[in-house]
Design an enzyme around this catalytic site. Structure first.
Site, mmCIF file in Angstrom:
data_model
loop_
_atom_site.group_PDB
_atom_site.id
_atom_site.type_symbol
_atom_site.label_atom_id
_atom_site.label_comp_id
_atom_site.label_asym_id
_atom_site.label_seq_id
_atom_site.Cartn_x
_atom_site.Cartn_y
_atom_site.Cartn_z
ATOM 1 N N TYR A 52 36.214 53.478 16.376
ATOM 2 C CA TYR A 52 34.822 53.970 16.449
ATOM 3 C C TYR A 52 35.106 55.057 17.165
ATOM 4 C CZ TYR A 52 33.404 49.250 16.082
ATOM 5 O OH TYR A 52 33.136 47.649 15.276
ATOM 6 N N LYS A 77 38.738 46.498 20.231
ATOM 7 C CA LYS A 77 39.773 45.866 18.645
ATOM 8 C C LYS A 77 40.768 47.269 18.364
ATOM 9 C CE LYS A 77 35.502 44.634 16.610
ATOM 10 N NZ LYS A 77 34.299 45.621 16.911
ATOM 11 N N HIS A 110 41.420 44.121 13.873
ATOM 12 C CA HIS A 110 40.275 45.225 13.238
ATOM 13 C C HIS A 110 39.668 44.184 11.572
ATOM 14 C CE1 HIS A 110 37.410 48.371 14.056
ATOM 15 N NE2 HIS A 110 36.689 47.123 13.234
ATOM 16 N N LYS A 233 23.209 47.356 16.646
ATOM 17 C CA LYS A 233 22.808 48.508 16.884
ATOM 18 C C LYS A 233 22.204 49.602 16.858
ATOM 19 C CE LYS A 233 23.997 52.627 14.863
ATOM 20 N NZ LYS A 233 24.863 53.614 13.923
#
Length: 278
Positions: A52, A77, A110, A233
């Site tokens: 990310y 992750k 992940h 989110k």
């Protein structure tokens, strides 16, 4: 008003707040702000990942939040390019440095990425990291059932949680049956779907209207009622707050059944974990 979020127990003796805050596709500078907002709103579970690119921003938010580290639950992750025993351990050290913490509460592989063939070695690395105290709990994300069974058979260690695409149009019933057999907690990413289609579904909007709630709150409440850990989110201040308030919304069994009826054979939004190439 303090919103009470249930704790979901893991089979390793730890527990995870059932409703968390996800930061996929949130830029690093933005993450420092919105994660701080989320913690002030009452979230104690933050979900990030190396890929990310915002672990440093999350770390800054944690450092300035004024909440003791032990009250927060932080997930990150290991990315596909860092799979393999040594690479995964090195990647964890990098993530810990960026997050500014000496441990994470949950570390996940992940994606299984079966074609790469490194998921068993990576899982063994996570087991070592847990034994070393750098990770409290270990789990996986985006694993087909076959690879999930394989890492358990190869090591005797079962992931405490499996994070995978789950929403009303893609409910993962077959995979959940495998998880249930092994005592693995189910965690939903993209829990609201994408593009607004799920949130505009007439079933969802009717239930929302009946409760004086938002469609997003209804979908989050469904995840919680099903026993899933869920990490919606948002970078919008009012939605950060309203999503958390879904923890106090109780749906009737009839309403849950209506949402269960939205499952589709073609409901997947993201890539198939069995065939990804990235």
């Amino acid at each position: 008003m303090t919103i009470s979020v249930p704790q979901t127990p893991f089979q390793d003796g730890h527990a995870i707040p059932q409703l968390g805050y996800g930061v996929w596709q949130v830029e690093d500078e933005v993450a420092a702000d919105v994660v701080g907002q989320a913690i002030r709103a009452g979230y104690r579970h933050i979900d990030t990942a190396a890929i990310y690119g915002n672990e440093e921003g999350v770390g800054r938010a944690i450092a300035s939040a004024g909440v003791p580290r032990e009250e927060l639950f932080i997930t990150t992750k290991v990315w596909n390019s860092d799979q393999g025993h040594d690479a995964a351990l090195a990647a964890l050290d990098t993530s810990l440095a960026k997050l500014g913490t000496d441990y994470v509460d949950l570390y996940l592989i992940h994606w299984a990425k079966p074609a790469q063939g490194l998921y068993v070695d990576t899982w063994k690395a996570l087991i070592e990291a847990q034994e070393a105290g750098k990770v409290r709990s270990i789990g996986v994300s985006n694993f087909p059932a076959e690879q999930l069974e394989e890492i358990i058979d190869a090591t005797g260690v079962t992931p405490v949680i499996h994070q995978v695409e789950t929403h009303p149009y893609w409910q993962q019933r077959q995979l959940r049956a495998v998880e249930e057999r092994h005592g693995i907690v189910h965690e939903s990413w993209s829990p609201l779907g994408q593009g607004g289609e799920v949130l505009e579904d007439p079933v969802i909007t009717a239930i929302a209207e009946a409760h004086g709630a938002t469609p997003a709150q209804v979908v989050i409440a469904w995840h919680l009622a099903e026993g899933f850990v869920v990490i919606p989110k948002s970078v919008t201040a009012d939605r950060i707050v309203s999503n958390l308030a879904a923890a106090e919304l109780t749906l009737a069994e009839e309403e849950l059944e209506q949402i269960r009826g939205l499952d589709r054979e073609d409901g997947r939004i993201g890539p198939d974990p069995a065939t990804i190439t990235f």
